[in-house]
Design a protein around this motif. Structure first.
Motif: not given
Length: 845
Positions: A26-30, A35-36, A435-438
């Motif tokens: 999860v942390r890697l995904f977030i 970053r982008r 989309v929410f996260t970005a």
């Protein structure tokens, strides 16, 4: 089931280690998105734009047959009819005029111009009825009826002659004065239908002869029609729009050349297009309008709810944009898989708004709380995904599985709705995760979220209220008793078989239908397919005999076959027509007024001649000739009464299937009444099948994840009672099941169990005697998300179809029935269990 708990439910997963998602991935995904974020947003926007492009190509199929599978008997037979006879659809052209004498000579030329277009197969403008008109008295009455009519005519004339003789013997002064005067014998079948042989002959002749007209005048005699037969079916919406445009342009050009244009004072004052192709376009436009309207209303109400709940414009963007993306992606999915929407699936997008927004609310609320606790955006987002993400994934899987259970149905109204809804729920969750996260990270870079002073966290607050829930065992037993009573009365729930009560609210016919009414026959007959002409004659004779039975008189109006126009015993019939005409000619002066005109009409047809199939007019033979040249293997049967009435459709179908072919089997039969009967049958079977499948699917998933019979019982209890109460309310309110709202039962199984899952997990996290606090915290979140879900379904109340209105209304009733049992019965059951295992704590603040 959707994400019905906000921050409190997620805490339960955090504290108990109940996580489907591990921290490292999860942390890697977030971190990757952090970053982008703009790159992710641009990619998601590109996907959304592509989905919009694909969605623009989604077709709309609004015909009832599109709800049945290709293997349905009526659909198979319909394909055979279309293959052999071509499409039965036609486009009606009504030329409004008050100068028919000037217009009629030009109809042939206008028809030729239209028929020259490659997309038009044939144009009918006139029917040669000379042979039918001349032989009407041997075509329509049977031989026995002619004999009865002759005998009746003799007796009535004899009675009238005796009457006249008595009147002539009366005093001449009385005859010339105010006394009774001689009244000539009349038989007015036009105004006063009498129950005698001669009047019956008039009615038989008038009814039969009236089916065959030389020109296609409308009922008001203000327009004359042309029947245009395009090369493709009206089921193709794009082609229907095209053929309407082509026909309109050709007519305007031709009428401009012949009469100088169309308008007031011209030979043709108005051109009106109607028929199957116009109806297809109008229905599609109505469905599209209702679909967009329901989405807009749902979107507006949900926006208001978010603004009121979060009091933040940021929340509005962070919640709605991901959900809207998921809905658009679902449209792209539909375009790539099914390619069209039907009367039911067209409105799934508004429903998905109400379902999918729960995920967005869930994620934003938890992120906001974690951010307020002082965590960095990345840490706050990781915790949100680990805990809320796990709960949401479980919720989405359960909900989509319940919807997917609908896909086992043969009835496409169920199967396609279930498939699209299942995909839509998963895509909505995916959109929220990505989309929410970005979007949150992108907004944080521009405008960081403020950190309010937190006096106490939810983790602190949850332990402060340990007072027992005020309801316990007795209330649970009472609720169970009410539920059993409601289930016992479920048999009183009716089934709405009248399609007229489910279709458009606007019962006033559109202007184009009023103008063209009467130009062609408006009934939708069933079509019997025979293996050969011999079998067709046998079916025709069976139908004739059936029409004299009580069932036939009740459900059969008429049947048309080639053999109906080729009478048997023609020589004998000609003989008896001659006897009737000779008798009538000698005594015709006994008749006067309207009756005299009727007698004269019969006398014009006193010289029938024998004829065979090859003597029939070409337009008659064409109706019963397939593309291979075979003649007479089709019979058109019209039911008596409304073909949209399910009882009529079922009884009519049973009558058709009671006929026997040469092989001793039922004939292949299709048509609108047969399709409607097949839909009703499919609903009966698939409704039960999908409801059981949805319940079993949810039950197994809950057992797999919870692995506790106590947990399973507590979670399923409000669902079962919610369904029971819904059935009881249906009886109380007089709501009937129909093929629209039948979706509610299997659907509510997936949605309704959601509240129970989150309430139970919150209770498990807090421990005994926490039911009261759970209701005050997680229960309020359940109220909010039940409200948003009901908004999605409630938007169907604005649709122009009564059936969809009933789906929206019943869904709202079911959602809040399940919510009531979750907020009152389920915590009462928890408190009951707590009281049995440990004493309730003393009341403390």
């Amino acid at each position: 089931m959707t994400g019905h708990a906000l921050r409190d439910t997620c805490i339960a997963h955090e504290d108990k280690g109940y996580r489907l998602l591990k921290e490292r991935p999860v942390r890697l995904f977030i971190a990757l998105i952090h970053r982008r974020p703009l790159v992710v947003l641009i990619a998601s926007m590109a996907l959304t734009a592509w989905s919009v492009y694909l969605s623009m190509g989604i077709g709309i199929k609004s015909k009832m047959k599109d709800l049945l599978p290709e293997t349905a008997p009526s659909v198979v037979a319909l394909q055979e009819v279309n293959k052999r006879l071509g499409s039965a659809d036609n486009l009606i052209v009504a030329l409004v005029s008050d100068q028919f004498k000037a217009l009629i000579p030009h109809l042939g030329g206008i028809a030729d111009t239209l028929q020259a277009h490659p997309d038009i197969r044939k144009v009918e403008w006139r029917q040669d009825v000379e042979l039918i008109d001349r032989n009407a008295l041997i075509i329509f009455p049977t031989l026995d009826e002619l004999k009865d009519h002759y005998q009746s005519l003799r007796e009535r004339i004899r009675d009238e002659v005796k009457k006249r003789t008595r009147l002539l013997d009366e005093d001449e002064a009385d005859a010339e004065g105010d006394g009774p005067t001689f009244k000539r014998f009349t038989y007015s079948w036009a105004e006063h239908e009498q129950d005698d042989g001669l009047s019956n002959l008039g009615r038989t002749f008038r009814t039969g002869r009236g089916k065959y007209r030389e020109y296609f005048y409308n009922m008001l005699h203000t327009a004359v029609g042309l029947k245009v037969h395009p090369v493709r079916s009206s089921g193709d919406l794009k082609f229907s729009r095209h053929i309407l445009e082509v026909t309109h342009d050709l007519l305007n050009q031709e009428l401009e050349r012949r009469f100088g244009g169309v308008g007031k004072g011209q030979v043709v004052s108005q051109v009106v297009l109607a028929g199957g192709y116009r109806n297809t376009v109008e229905r599609a436009n109505q469905v599209k309008s209702d679909m967009l309207g329901s989405i807009g209303i749902a979107f507006g109400i949900l926006s208001l709810i978010i603004m009121v709940f979060f009091r933040s414009v940021r929340a509005l963007f962070c919640v709605l944009i991901p959900v809207a993306s998921g809905i658009v992606w679902t449209g792209g999915f539909v375009a790539l898989t099914i390619g069209y929407v039907n009367l039911i699936t067209a409105f799934i997008f508004a429903i998905l708004l109400g379902l999918g927004i729960d995920f967005g609310i869930h994620f934003f609320a938890r992120y906001k709380e974690e951010h307020a606790l002082g965590r960095t955006p990345v840490d706050a987002m990781v915790i949100t995904h680990q805990n809320c993400g796990s709960a949401s994934i479980l919720a989405a899987v359960t909900t989509s599985s319940a919807f997917a259970a609908l896909s086992i149905a043969d009835f496409r109204g169920f199967s396609q709705f279930g498939g699209v809804a299942a995909a839509g729920v998963l895509l909505s969750l995916l959109a929220v995760i990505v989309v929410f996260t970005a979007l949150v990270f992108a907004i944080e870079r521009v405008s960081p979220m403020s950190r309010p002073v937190v006096e106490q966290t939810a983790r602190q607050a949850r332990h402060q209220n340990r007072r027992p829930f005020p309801l316990s065992g007795r209330f649970v037993l009472f609720a169970l008793g009410v539920g059993v009573f409601c289930l016992s009365s479920a048999g009183q729930v009716g089934f709405e078989l009248d399609m007229n009560k489910l279709m458009q609210k606007d019962t006033v016919k559109p202007e184009y239908q009023r103008v063209t009414y009467g130009t062609v026959k408006s009934s939708a007959p069933a079509v019997l397919i025979a293996a050969n002409s011999k079998e067709a004659r046998s079916l025709h004779e069976q139908l004739t005999a059936m029409g004299k039975t009580p069932e036939g008189k009740q459900f059969l109006k008429e049947h048309q076959s080639l053999f109906a126009l080729i009478p048997t015993k023609q020589k004998d019939k000609i003989t008896w027509v001659g006897k009737i005409c000779r008798k009538l000619k000698r005594k015709v002066k006994l008749f006067e007024g309207d009756s005299r005109e009727g007698a004269d009409e019969i006398l014009k047809r006193c010289e029938p001649t024998e004829f065979a199939v090859e003597d029939l007019p070409d337009w008659v033979k064409a109706k019963f000739t397939d593309k291979t040249g075979k003649v007479g293997e089709f019979i058109f049967v019209t039911p008596r009464g409304s073909i949209n009435n399910g009882e009529t459709a079922l009884a009519f179908r049973d009558l058709m299937l009671s006929l026997e072919t040469q092989a001793g089997t039922a004939p292949a039969v299709t048509g609108k009444p047969i399709v409607w009967a097949d839909i009703i049958t499919a609903m009966y079977v698939d409704g039960k099948k999908t409801t059981i499948a949805a319940f079993v699917t949810v039950f197994l998933l809950l057992l797999l994840f919870e692995r506790s019979l106590v947990a399973l019982g507590l979670i399923v209890l409000p669902l079962v009672l919610g369904i029971a109460y819904t059935l009881g309310l249906m009886v109380l309110l007089g709501i009937k099941i129909n093929f629209f709202n039948m979706l509610v039962l299997p659907t509510i199984i997936g949605i309704g169990v959601d509240d129970g899952v989150h309430i139970y997990h919150r209770y498990r996290e807090l421990g005994p005697n926490s039911a009261r606090y759970v209701v005050r915290s997680t229960g309020m979140a359940a109220v909010l998300t039940s409200l948003t879900t009901s908004v999605g379904f409630g938007s169907l109340l604005t649709a122009n179809l009564f059936g969809l209105n009933s789906l929206g209304l019943l869904s709202i009733i079911a959602i809040f029935a399940a919510l009531f049992t979750t907020l009152f019965v389920m915590p009462a059951a928890m408190q009951w269990l707590d009281n049995r295992h440990s004493p309730a704590p003393s009341d403390t603040a």
